[in-house]
Design an enzyme around this catalytic site. Structure first.
Site, PDB file in Angstrom:
ATOM      1  N   CYS A   1      41.639  54.152  54.400  1.00  0.00           N
ATOM      2  CA  CYS A   1      41.778  53.558  53.069  1.00  0.00           C
ATOM      3  C   CYS A   1      42.841  54.251  52.220  1.00  0.00           C
ATOM      4  CB  CYS A   1      40.428  53.587  52.344  1.00  0.00           C
ATOM      5  SG  CYS A   1      39.233  52.426  53.050  1.00  0.00           S
TER       6      CYS A   1
ATOM      7  N   ASP B   1      35.710  43.370  41.833  1.00  0.00           N
ATOM      8  CA  ASP B   1      34.483  43.668  42.577  1.00  0.00           C
ATOM      9  C   ASP B   1      34.794  43.792  44.064  1.00  0.00           C
ATOM     10  OD1 ASP B   1      31.744  43.421  40.923  1.00  0.00           O
ATOM     11  OD2 ASP B   1      33.233  42.114  40.010  1.00  0.00           O
ATOM     12  N   ASP B   2      33.792  44.247  44.821  1.00  0.00           N
ATOM     13  CA  ASP B   2      34.018  44.582  46.223  1.00  0.00           C
ATOM     14  C   ASP B   2      34.160  43.358  47.118  1.00  0.00           C
ATOM     15  OD1 ASP B   2      33.742  47.628  46.256  1.00  0.00           O
ATOM     16  OD2 ASP B   2      31.964  47.013  45.155  1.00  0.00           O
TER      17      ASP B   2
ATOM     18  N   ASP C   1      38.553  43.607  55.277  1.00  0.00           N
ATOM     19  CA  ASP C   1      39.049  44.972  55.130  1.00  0.00           C
ATOM     20  C   ASP C   1      39.606  45.444  56.467  1.00  0.00           C
ATOM     21  OD1 ASP C   1      39.431  47.722  54.329  1.00  0.00           O
ATOM     22  OD2 ASP C   1      37.955  47.343  52.770  1.00  0.00           O
TER      23      ASP C   1
ATOM     24  N   ASP D   1      31.445  46.382  51.967  1.00  0.00           N
ATOM     25  CA  ASP D   1      31.692  45.530  50.799  1.00  0.00           C
ATOM     26  C   ASP D   1      30.550  44.541  50.575  1.00  0.00           C
ATOM     27  OD1 ASP D   1      34.083  46.712  50.154  1.00  0.00           O
ATOM     28  OD2 ASP D   1      35.311  45.256  51.226  1.00  0.00           O
TER      29      ASP D   1
ATOM     30  N   HIS E   1      41.272  37.336  65.043  1.00  0.00           N
ATOM     31  CA  HIS E   1      42.705  37.028  65.096  1.00  0.00           C
ATOM     32  C   HIS E   1      43.466  38.305  65.394  1.00  0.00           C
ATOM     33  CE1 HIS E   1      46.360  34.809  64.357  1.00  0.00           C
ATOM     34  NE2 HIS E   1      46.752  35.704  63.470  1.00  0.00           N
TER      35      HIS E   1
ATOM     36  N   ASP F   1      31.302  50.502  46.163  1.00  0.00           N
ATOM     37  CA  ASP F   1      31.457  51.530  47.193  1.00  0.00           C
ATOM     38  C   ASP F   1      32.691  52.357  46.887  1.00  0.00           C
ATOM     39  OD1 ASP F   1      33.273  49.542  47.928  1.00  0.00           O
ATOM     40  OD2 ASP F   1      32.857  49.705  50.067  1.00  0.00           O
TER      41      ASP F   1
END
Length: 335
Positions: A18, A54-55, A72, A95, A144, A228
């Site tokens: 991240c 928001d997540d 993510d 999330d 994908h 989170d």
């Protein structure tokens, strides 16, 4: 084995986990103006969108059911492909938990330099993601893939939740404690791993622990505001909650739990560029006591990968690290 030595996945990407997110200030500038002022009234079934960051997004599909959607993915945060797959999947599922939902189905998102890295490594990444989704009771169905100069992996996840019990950034209320459900500092250890090759099992354990139990405990405790803690660090995600809820978060740095070895890594200079950008971003909105040194400030802004939940409310079994108070001049107060 290029050059006769084992392949290190973290050497194939410019950043890791991240910490490779677009910096928060640039991200907010990029999406500014993409929300119509009257969108809420025009699309009443959209419960959570882009408004506060928001997540995940949430859409009501019938009276008592909301669909929660997120995606993510990121570049390698560790060298072991199976562990990277587990970490990325755990992070993506987080999330859904951070919105108070239950993951139902996910699909893989894979970018792979097929002429550079063996496909056997990609298979191990996918196996790690599969094992995590199985443990979460979430179906993993296809996905994908693209040929990409840098390897990337993650999930797009769909979950469900009760529209009346979703966690929202804007729901933090003064007079409630602040709870953190995982120790922070994995970004320091991940950066040390990238630079030295040292493996830190304690960081991997934190990053592969699902937030499912913590989310259920937060819901049982009556929490309404949850997020989170990932790439923007504890301070960055705390600031987003304080801003959305129009409150101030007071954080006691002596109460914040850290992963074993994180402080030593920070003191040794293993600080990612993402962490420094986080600290620069929140600095104008944060009042920090003089007693809080530079190392602690960097740790509080450390770019986490698959971090825990920051909860406005007391959650039994997890440490309280501060409190929510009526909005003061600074949205964030540390020390």
């Amino acid at each position: 084995m290029p050059g006769g030595r084992p392949i290190r996945l973290t050497e194939t990407a410019h950043g890791g986990g991240c910490a490779c997110k677009i910096p928060p200030d640039q991200l907010e500038e990029m999406v500014a103006g993409l929300i119509a002022p009257d969108l809420g009234s025009d699309v009443p079934e959209l419960l959570v969108g882009l408004d506060h960051g928001d997540d995940a997004a949430a859409v009501r599909i019938q009276g008592d059911v909301a669909v929660i959607l997120t995606s993510d993915f990121f570049t390698p945060v560790v060298d072991d492909p199976y562990d990277w797959g587990r970490i990325a999947a755990t992070n993506a599922l987080s999330d859904i938990y951070a919105m108070g939902g239950t993951p139902v189905v996910a699909i893989n998102l894979l970018g792979w330099p097929r002429d550079v890295l063996p496909l056997d490594l990609a298979r191990e990444v996918l196996r790690g993601g599969l094992d995590v989704t199985r443990s979460a009771g979430c179906h993993l169905a296809g996905g994908h893939s693209i040929d990409d100069p840098e390897p990337k992996y993650g999930l797009a996840v769909t979950g469900t939740g009760d529209p009346e019990r979703l966690f929202r950034l804007e729901a933090a209320r003064p007079g409630t404690p602040l709870t953190l459900t995982k120790p922070i500092g994995v970004g320091m250890l991940n950066n040390r791993h990238k630079q030295t090759g040292e493996v830190f099992g304690q960081a991997i354990e934190v990053m592969t622990t699902l937030n499912a139990d913590a989310a259920r405990a937060a819901a049982a405790a009556g929490a309404e505001a949850v997020t989170d803690v990932t790439g923007f660090g504890l301070l960055g995600h705390g600031y987003k909650m304080a801003r959305a809820s129009e409150v101030t978060l007071r954080i006691d740095p002596t109460a914040v739990p850290y992963v074993e070895g994180a402080r030593e890594a920070a003191e040794a200079g293993f600080v990612s560029g993402g962490t420094r950008r986080n600290l620069d971003w929140v600095a104008p909105y944060t009042r920090v006591a003089d007693s809080v040194g530079e190392t602690d400030r960097l740790l509080l802004a450390d770019a986490q990968t698959s971090g825990g939940l920051l909860v406005a409310g007391e959650v039994p079994g997890y440490p309280v690290i501060g409190e929510v108070v009526v909005r003061e001049e600074a949205p964030m107060v540390v020390g």
